[in-house]
Enzyme design. Structure first.
Site, PDB file in Angstrom:
ATOM      1  CG  ASP A 152      35.926  37.182  14.491  1.00  0.00           C
ATOM      2  OD1 ASP A 152      36.566  37.301  15.552  1.00  0.00           O
ATOM      3  OD2 ASP A 152      35.599  38.139  13.776  1.00  0.00           O
ATOM      4  CG  HIS A 210      37.108  40.263  17.471  1.00  0.00           C
ATOM      5  ND1 HIS A 210      36.862  39.759  16.216  1.00  0.00           N
ATOM      6  CD2 HIS A 210      37.382  41.573  17.306  1.00  0.00           C
ATOM      7  CE1 HIS A 210      36.989  40.737  15.335  1.00  0.00           C
ATOM      8  NE2 HIS A 210      37.309  41.846  15.968  1.00  0.00           N
ATOM      9  CB  SER A 390      36.361  44.281  14.127  1.00  0.00           C
ATOM     10  OG  SER A 390      37.580  43.725  13.786  1.00  0.00           O
TER      11      SER A 390
END
Ligand SMILES: [Ca+2]
Ligand SMILES: [Ca+2]
Ligand SMILES: [Ca+2]
Ligand SMILES: [Ca+2]
Length: 448
Positions: A152, A210, A390
Site C-alpha cells: 500500500d 491509506h 479499499s
C-alpha cells in the site's frame, strides 16, 4: 517496541560498488514508465547501463526483475535476447482505487485512546459497527501466528495500536542498529519492518494515511478483525496513492520472501484488455504466491472516474480480476447490507462483499497517522473514518488470518472456499456478487 522514524539517505546496493545508472525509486509519472525485463541479472543490467548510459532499477534481484528507463524496446530485446520484456504501466491517481474516500460525517482525525469503551459496550458498537455486522471478535482465534502483508502507501508502524503487531525481521535491524548489510540475505538491506519500494529504502512509513487505515482494519490491536495477526508493511504507492504494476508485483514477491500468509491489495485500476501483456508480471507474482500457499485479497474497485460502481465482469479491474484460485475480489456494502454506490461488482468475478462504509451509514473507523512527539499518550491515539472497497478488503484479509490461526493446516484454496461458503446470503446481492453474500467470521469459524 519502537522504531526510529528518521529516513536515512543511504543508497541501496552501495555495498556492491555499483551506482551509475542504478536508481532506487519508482517511476513518478507516465513519461518515466519503464520496461520490465524478467530473467535478467543485475550484472547484465549494469553492463548495459554502462554501455548505453541508461537507468535501471532492481525490482527483485532474486526473481531477476529489472526495470529499464528511457530505452528502446527493440534495442533492449537485441541486447537481452533471453529476457522477457513488458512495458510497465503507471497507475495514475484517477485509476488507482486506493482513493481515500473521506466520509462527510467524520470530518477530521478523531482521537480515541485507552478511554474508548471495550467491545460490546454501546459506544464501541456505535463507533465500530462493522464488527457486529460480520460477527467478528470471536475469542477462539484472533490471527495468532499469521502474517498479513499490507501492499500500500506504507504503514505508520509506530502507531500504538499497530506497533505491537508489526512483523519484525530480527536479523536485519534498521534505525540506530542499521549496519548497511543484508544480514538475512534476502537482497534488502536493513529491512527490519518491511520495504519501501516507492522510495527504495528500509522505512515503509506511510505518507498518505491509506495503508495505515487498511492495516488497522485487518490487524489493529484494538478493533482489528485479527487483533493478534502480524502486519508486514510494504510501500509501493506514492503519497497521492498512485503506483505502477511492476512495483506492486515486486512488493508481492518481497512479501512472499518474508513469508506472508495473506497479501492485501487495496489498490488497482481498469488497465483494460489492451494492456493485458503488461499485466503478466503482476499475474506471475500472484501465481508464485499460490505456490507458496499465500492468499491474495484485492479490492473490486470504486467505480472509476465517476465514482459509480461498474461491473467487473465486463470491465476488468486489476489486480482484482486476476483469475487464480488464491485470489479473492472484494466489493463493499454499507451498514444495511446493500452494495455501496461506489463499489464495483460482478456476479462472476467478485467473490464476496464486506463492510466498506458509505456516506449514509458512516465511514469505517481505523488507525490514522500519528503526529505525537515521542510516544503517543493514551488519549492521543488517532483513528479516522474512510470508506471504499479499499476498506472492505482488509476486513476479508483479517478473516482469512483468523481462519488460518484457528486451523493452520488449511491451504489457501481451502481458506478461500471457507470464506466464500460461509457468507450471509442476501437476495439484493444475487447476481452482483458471486457468493451472493457478506463475509461472516462466526459462520466461517463454525465451518471449521
Ligand atoms: Ca535483508
Ligand atoms: Ca543489516
Ligand atoms: Ca521510506
Ligand atoms: Ca463507473
Amino acid at each position: 517496541m519502537k522504531w526510529i522514524s528518521f529516513v536515512p539517505l543511504f543508497v541501496l546496493f552501495t555495498s556492491c560498488g555499483k551506482g551509475l545508472g542504478l536508481i532506487n525509486s519508482a517511476p513518478k509519472s507516465q513519461d518515466q514508465a519503464g520496461i520490465i525485463a524478467s530473467c535478467t541479472s543485475v550484472d547484465q543490467a549494469q553492463s548495459l547501463s554502462d554501455e548505453l548510459g541508461i537507468q535501471y532499477r532492481v525490482l527483485s534481484k532474486k526473481h531477476k526483475m529489472i526495470e529499464f528507463y528511457k530505452v528502446d524496446k527493440k534495442e533492449l530485446k537485441n541486447r537481452l535476447p533471453k529476457a522477457k520484456l513488458k512495458s510497465n504501466i503507471v497507475f495514475e491517481k484517477t485509476l488507482i482505487e486506493s482513493e481515500n474516500f473521506k466520509a462527510q460525517n467524520v470530518s477530521n482525525k478523531a482521537f480515541y485512546g485507552a478511554h474508548v469503551p471495550q467491545y460490546a459496550d454501546h459506544s464501541t458498537e456505535r463507533y465500530f459497527p462493522h464488527l457486529a455486522q460480520i460477527d467478528a471478535h470471536q475469542e477462539i482465534a484472533q490471527g495468532e501466528g499469521v502474517v498479513i502483508a499490507i501492499i500500500d502507501t506504507g504503514v505508520d508502524y509506530n502507531h500504538p495500536h499497530l506497533s505491537p503487531n508489526i512483523l519484525e525481521n530480527d536479523l536485519d535491524k534498521h534505525g540506530n542498529n542499521a549496519d548497511g548489510k543484508d544480514n538475512d540475505n534476502n537482497n534488502y538491506i536493513d529491512d527490519q519492518v518491511g520495504w519501501d519500494f516507492y522510495n527504495g529504502d528500509a522505512y515503509p512509513n506511510d505518507d498518505n494515511g491509506h495503508g495505515t487505515h487498511v492495516a488497522g482494519l485487518a490487524a489493529s490491536t484494538y478493533m482489528g478483525i485479527a487483533p493478534k495477526a502480524k502486519i508486514l508493511p510494504v510501500k509501493v504507492l506514492s503519497s497521492t496513492g498512485s503506483g505502477d504494476l511492476g512495483t506492486v508485483a515486486a512488493g508481492i514477491l518481497y512479501a512472499l520472501d518474508r513469508k506472508a500468509d495473506i497479501i492485501n491489495l487495496s489498490l488497482g485500476g481498469s488497465v483494460g484488455n489492451s494492456f493485458s501483456k503488461e499485466l503478466k508480471e503482476l499475474i506471475s507474482s500472484v501465481k508464485i504466491a499460490n505456490t507458496k500457499n499465500s492468499l491474495v485479497i484485492a479490492a473490486a474497485g470504486n467505480g472509476g472516474s465517476d465514482g459509480v460502481g461498474d461491473c467487473n465482469d465486463e470491465e476488468p479491474q486489476y489486480p482484482a480480476n486476476i483469475q487464480e484460485d488464491n485470489m479473492i475480489a472484494v466489493a463493499s456494502v454499507d451498514a444495511y447490507n446493500q452494495i455501496t454506490n461506489y463499489s464495483n461488482y460482478g456476479g462472476e468475478t467478485v467473490h464476496v462483499a464486506a463492510p466498506g462504509g458509505a456516506n449514509a451509514s458512516g465511514a469505517l473507523l481505523s488507525t490514522a497517522l500519528t503526529e505525537c512527539e515521542g510516544p503517543c499518550s493514551s488519549n492521543q491515539i488517532p483513528y479516522t473514518g474512510s470508506m471504499g472497497t479499499s476498506m472492505a478488503t482488509p476486513i476479508v484479509a483479517g478473516l482469512a488470518a483468523v481462519i488460518k490461526s484457528h486451523s493452520s493446516h488449511l491451504s489457501n484454496a481451502q481458506i478461500k472456499e471457507i470464506i466464500i461458503n460461509s457468507v450471509e446470503i442476501y437476495d439484493e446481492l444475487k447476481g452482483l456478487i458471486k457468493s451472493s453474500g457478506i463475509i461472516n467470521v462466526s459462520n466461517a469459524l463454525n465451518a471449521l
